[in-house]
Enzyme design. Structure first.
Site, PDB file in Angstrom:
ATOM      1  N   ARG A   1      -1.276   8.700   3.799  1.00 34.46           N
ATOM      2  CA  ARG A   1      -1.363  10.090   3.336  1.00 34.46           C
ATOM      3  C   ARG A   1      -2.557  10.329   2.422  1.00 34.46           C
ATOM      4  O   ARG A   1      -3.010  11.455   2.274  1.00 34.46           O
ATOM      5  CB  ARG A   1      -0.061  10.524   2.672  1.00 34.46           C
ATOM      6  CG  ARG A   1       1.041  10.694   3.694  1.00 34.46           C
ATOM      7  CD  ARG A   1       2.259  11.334   3.098  1.00 34.46           C
ATOM      8  NE  ARG A   1       3.291  11.443   4.110  1.00 34.46           N
ATOM      9  CZ  ARG A   1       4.003  12.528   4.319  1.00 34.46           C
ATOM     10  NH1 ARG A   1       3.815  13.592   3.582  1.00 34.46           N
ATOM     11  NH2 ARG A   1       4.911  12.553   5.256  1.00 34.46           N
TER      12      ARG A   1
ATOM     13  N   GLU B   1       7.200  -5.684  -4.037  1.00 33.28           N
ATOM     14  CA  GLU B   1       8.492  -6.095  -4.586  1.00 33.28           C
ATOM     15  C   GLU B   1       8.989  -7.366  -3.903  1.00 33.28           C
ATOM     16  O   GLU B   1       9.503  -8.273  -4.548  1.00 33.28           O
ATOM     17  CB  GLU B   1       9.503  -4.956  -4.405  1.00 33.28           C
ATOM     18  CG  GLU B   1      10.813  -5.209  -5.096  1.00 33.28           C
ATOM     19  CD  GLU B   1      11.758  -4.026  -4.992  1.00 33.28           C
ATOM     20  OE1 GLU B   1      12.916  -4.185  -5.388  1.00 33.28           O
ATOM     21  OE2 GLU B   1      11.343  -2.957  -4.502  1.00 33.28           O
TER      22      GLU B   1
END
Length: 172
Positions: free
Chosen positions: A58, A95
């Site tokens: 994006r 993560e």
């Protein structure tokens, strides 16, 4: 104009427990999108970048829109294996695991002033890696700009302290 109106909350995306802040309604609305470009354009006027760098995916939309709006060049930062020719790359921690970003090796020729843009600042991992990649490639990072910032995730703190960081919409 309150830009929150143009962000849709999508619960449990991309996985359960995540509230996704989707800018698709903003992209569909020419008035809302023009307001975003105008506000980011003010930042461009202040920072005077030579190029806009957009983070996949994006960030390409935001970056090309802004680059066109301000008559600046655009450079994509992509996931591995998507750019032809010689590239600089950087691995960064997620993560669970690692990821990699790449930029054309000649994209920062002449040490241009760079504004990095993306739709969202969350944990700051991707934006921080992009900032490092821009510097590695020879660019002068002058700022980072985002449409949405999830302030509770403290991503801003992972970005270089010597640059301007701006977000148009904040969620805590």
């Amino acid at each position: 104009m309150d830009l929150h109106h143009y962000v849709q909350d999508i619960p449990d995306f991309p996985k359960p427990g995540i509230l996704f802040r989707d800018i698709s309604p903003m992209l569909r609305d020419p008035v809302g999108w023009a307001e975003v470009m105008d506000r980011l354009g003010v930042l461009c006027d202040s920072l005077k970048p030579d190029l806009i760098v957009g983070i996949e995916a994006r960030g390409f939309i935001v970056g090309m829109g802004l680059a066109t709006h301000k008559k600046l060049g655009f450079v994509p930062v992509r996931k591995p294996g998507k750019l032809p020719g010689k590239v600089y790359g950087i691995d960064y921690a997620l993560e669970y695991g690692t990821d990699r970003l790449e930029i054309h090796a000649d994209a920062m020729r002449g040490q241009p002033r760079i504004l990095v843009v993306d739709d969202l600042l969350a944990t700051g991992g991707t934006a921080s890696a992009t900032a490092d990649l821009v510097k590695q490639a020879g660019g002068q990072l002058v700022g980072c700009a985002f449409i949405v910032e999830l302030t509770e995730l403290k991503g801003r703190g992972r970005l270089p302290g010597d640059i301007q960081v701006e977000s148009l919409i904040h969620y805590s």
